[in-house]
Scaffold this motif. Structure first.
Motif, mmCIF file in Angstrom:
data_model
loop_
_atom_site.group_PDB
_atom_site.id
_atom_site.type_symbol
_atom_site.label_atom_id
_atom_site.label_comp_id
_atom_site.label_asym_id
_atom_site.label_seq_id
_atom_site.Cartn_x
_atom_site.Cartn_y
_atom_site.Cartn_z
ATOM 1 N N SER A 149 -5.889 -13.419 -10.034
ATOM 2 C CA SER A 149 -5.933 -12.181 -10.837
ATOM 3 C C SER A 149 -5.660 -10.984 -9.939
ATOM 4 O O SER A 149 -6.554 -10.211 -9.586
ATOM 5 C CB SER A 149 -7.301 -12.043 -11.516
ATOM 6 O OG SER A 149 -7.521 -13.087 -12.420
ATOM 7 N N THR A 167 -17.687 -12.401 -19.027
ATOM 8 C CA THR A 167 -16.697 -11.402 -19.432
ATOM 9 C C THR A 167 -15.502 -11.468 -18.495
ATOM 10 O O THR A 167 -15.656 -11.586 -17.284
ATOM 11 C CB THR A 167 -17.292 -9.983 -19.385
ATOM 12 O OG1 THR A 167 -18.500 -9.951 -20.154
ATOM 13 C CG2 THR A 167 -16.323 -8.966 -19.964
ATOM 14 N N SER A 168 -14.306 -11.407 -19.077
ATOM 15 C CA SER A 168 -13.077 -11.394 -18.294
ATOM 16 C C SER A 168 -12.279 -10.143 -18.639
ATOM 17 O O SER A 168 -12.536 -9.484 -19.655
ATOM 18 C CB SER A 168 -12.239 -12.645 -18.579
ATOM 19 O OG SER A 168 -12.943 -13.812 -18.226
ATOM 20 N N LEU A 169 -11.312 -9.829 -17.806
ATOM 21 C CA LEU A 169 -10.448 -8.673 -18.038
ATOM 22 C C LEU A 169 -9.039 -9.184 -18.304
ATOM 23 O O LEU A 169 -8.387 -9.721 -17.413
ATOM 24 C CB LEU A 169 -10.455 -7.745 -16.816
ATOM 25 C CG LEU A 169 -9.749 -6.404 -16.969
ATOM 26 C CD1 LEU A 169 -10.382 -5.575 -18.083
ATOM 27 C CD2 LEU A 169 -9.783 -5.619 -15.658
ATOM 28 N N HIS A 170 -8.604 -9.045 -19.561
ATOM 29 C CA HIS A 170 -7.289 -9.540 -19.963
ATOM 30 C C HIS A 170 -6.347 -8.372 -20.236
ATOM 31 O O HIS A 170 -6.744 -7.370 -20.845
ATOM 32 C CB HIS A 170 -7.402 -10.404 -21.217
ATOM 33 C CG HIS A 170 -8.287 -11.599 -21.041
ATOM 34 N ND1 HIS A 170 -7.957 -12.664 -20.238
ATOM 35 C CD2 HIS A 170 -9.511 -11.899 -21.565
ATOM 36 C CE1 HIS A 170 -8.909 -13.574 -20.272
ATOM 37 N NE2 HIS A 170 -9.875 -13.132 -21.059
ATOM 38 N N LEU A 171 -5.098 -8.528 -19.814
ATOM 39 C CA LEU A 171 -4.114 -7.466 -20.000
ATOM 40 C C LEU A 171 -3.908 -7.148 -21.477
ATOM 41 O O LEU A 171 -3.701 -5.988 -21.852
ATOM 42 C CB LEU A 171 -2.788 -7.863 -19.353
ATOM 43 C CG LEU A 171 -1.719 -6.776 -19.278
ATOM 44 C CD1 LEU A 171 -2.220 -5.574 -18.490
ATOM 45 C CD2 LEU A 171 -0.431 -7.320 -18.649
ATOM 46 N N THR A 172 -3.988 -8.165 -22.339
ATOM 47 C CA THR A 172 -3.836 -7.945 -23.778
ATOM 48 C C THR A 172 -4.917 -7.009 -24.301
ATOM 49 O O THR A 172 -4.641 -6.090 -25.084
ATOM 50 C CB THR A 172 -3.907 -9.277 -24.541
ATOM 51 O OG1 THR A 172 -2.897 -10.157 -24.049
ATOM 52 C CG2 THR A 172 -3.697 -9.069 -26.031
ATOM 53 N N ASP A 173 -6.165 -7.225 -23.853
ATOM 54 C CA ASP A 173 -7.272 -6.366 -24.285
ATOM 55 C C ASP A 173 -7.064 -4.930 -23.815
ATOM 56 O O ASP A 173 -7.367 -3.980 -24.540
ATOM 57 C CB ASP A 173 -8.599 -6.896 -23.735
ATOM 58 C CG ASP A 173 -8.982 -8.247 -24.328
ATOM 59 O OD1 ASP A 173 -8.368 -8.647 -25.338
ATOM 60 O OD2 ASP A 173 -9.877 -8.899 -23.777
ATOM 61 N N SER A 199 -10.452 -3.049 -23.940
ATOM 62 C CA SER A 199 -11.202 -3.197 -22.686
ATOM 63 C C SER A 199 -10.711 -2.150 -21.688
ATOM 64 O O SER A 199 -9.808 -2.398 -20.897
ATOM 65 C CB SER A 199 -11.018 -4.612 -22.120
ATOM 66 O OG SER A 199 -11.811 -4.805 -20.987
ATOM 67 N N LYS A 220 -15.137 -12.233 -11.995
ATOM 68 C CA LYS A 220 -13.867 -12.140 -12.701
ATOM 69 C C LYS A 220 -13.412 -10.689 -12.717
ATOM 70 O O LYS A 220 -14.236 -9.773 -12.667
ATOM 71 C CB LYS A 220 -14.005 -12.670 -14.131
ATOM 72 C CG LYS A 220 -14.372 -14.140 -14.189
ATOM 73 C CD LYS A 220 -14.482 -14.611 -15.627
ATOM 74 C CE LYS A 220 -14.839 -16.091 -15.679
ATOM 75 N NZ LYS A 220 -14.958 -16.582 -17.077
ATOM 76 N N THR A 244 -2.476 -18.445 -10.423
ATOM 77 C CA THR A 244 -3.719 -18.249 -11.180
ATOM 78 C C THR A 244 -4.543 -17.066 -10.662
ATOM 79 O O THR A 244 -5.560 -16.711 -11.260
ATOM 80 C CB THR A 244 -4.589 -19.519 -11.104
ATOM 81 O OG1 THR A 244 -4.789 -19.874 -9.729
ATOM 82 C CG2 THR A 244 -3.909 -20.682 -11.828
ATOM 83 N N TRP A 261 -9.817 -7.946 -11.674
ATOM 84 C CA TRP A 261 -8.500 -7.733 -11.064
ATOM 85 C C TRP A 261 -8.677 -7.210 -9.646
ATOM 86 O O TRP A 261 -9.564 -6.390 -9.383
ATOM 87 C CB TRP A 261 -7.691 -6.721 -11.859
ATOM 88 C CG TRP A 261 -7.278 -7.187 -13.225
ATOM 89 C CD1 TRP A 261 -7.431 -8.432 -13.761
ATOM 90 C CD2 TRP A 261 -6.651 -6.388 -14.226
ATOM 91 N NE1 TRP A 261 -6.943 -8.467 -15.026
ATOM 92 C CE2 TRP A 261 -6.445 -7.231 -15.356
ATOM 93 C CE3 TRP A 261 -6.234 -5.062 -14.288
ATOM 94 C CZ2 TRP A 261 -5.845 -6.775 -16.525
ATOM 95 C CZ3 TRP A 261 -5.633 -4.604 -15.449
ATOM 96 C CH2 TRP A 261 -5.447 -5.455 -16.554
#
Length: 242
Positions: A181, A70-76, A82, A141, A179, A143
């Protein structure tokens, strides 16, 4: 074993495990005033909260254990897909004085993938190198605050190059690699305000009776794969039409 190795490489130590927040939890819920006089309370349970001392004050980070990558994406986060980890961090930072007796600063949010990976190699390697390859599979993963001092408290072995346990890389001059986060304090504040706004919007839609089937698609990702209600909504995963 891997978590113990991570602990050896950093100064953050657990201060809360399975920490419940809500009306019956150790910490109060996140509370929002909605339209038409409604009030929404957000409750949950945080897998783990870590703390570390710094010149700035008490640093707090949230860790969430996941059974899949699982990752944390700004879009999500922007689209409200998320919100969990950021809501958790909001809870512990907001209530730090009540809980820990002093103000807390947000240091980061991280996912830890619970797994037993198999490292495949074409040629035999020495045991210590094999262990290094194994440990790399557990790199977390998420921020982290864009402060080199904060980062080094999570990985004291990191002087320059890329960390093997957190999603950060440091250049020789102390700057972060692109790269990495990492987010500044102002960015954390903006994201926190947006998360509040999205939660209030969700609460307003619930109290307004909005129940239409409206799943999302990001690339090949949809929530329909694991949904138990596919036979009811009959949402087509192929063309996005009902």
């Amino acid at each position: 074993y891997v978590l113990s190795r991570h602990a050896e490489q950093g100064e953050f130590m657990p201060v809360g495990l399975e920490l419940a927040f809500g009306s019956k939890g150790q910490l109060p819920p996140l509370t929002f005033e909605l339209a038409e006089g409604y009030k929404m309370e957000v409750a949950g349970r945080i897998d783990r909260v870590d703390q570390a001392e710094s010149e700035q004050g008490l640093l707090l980070r949230v860790m969430d254990y996941k059974s899949s990558q699982t990752s944390l994406h700004l879009t999500d986060v922007f689209y409200g897909l998320s919100l969990q980890l950021l809501a958790y961090l909001d809870v512990v930072v907001t209530n730090a004085e009540r809980w820990l007796g002093r103000r807390g600063l947000p240091a980061g949010v991280l996912y830890f993938h619970i797994q037993d990976p198999l490292v495949a190699r074409s040629n035999p390697i020495e045991d210590d190198k094999a262990e290094q390859e194994y440990l790399k599979q557990f790199k977390m993963k998420g921020w982290i605050m864009s402060d080199a001092n904060v980062v080094k408290k999570m990985d004291i072995s990191l002087d320059k190059g890329h960390s093997e346990i957190i999603p950060v890389g440091l250049k020789a001059n102390g700057d972060f690699y692109k790269t990495s986060s990492v987010y500044s304090e102002d960015q954390w504040t903006a994201v926190r305000e947006h998360v509040h706004s999205v939660m209030k919007q969700i609460g307003t839609e619930i109290t307004s009776g909005r129940v239409e089937a409206a799943p999302f698609r990001l690339g090949k990702q949809t929530p329909c794969q694991y949904c138990s209600y596919k036979p009811i909504c009959q949402f087509s995963q192929n063309d996005g039409e009902q």
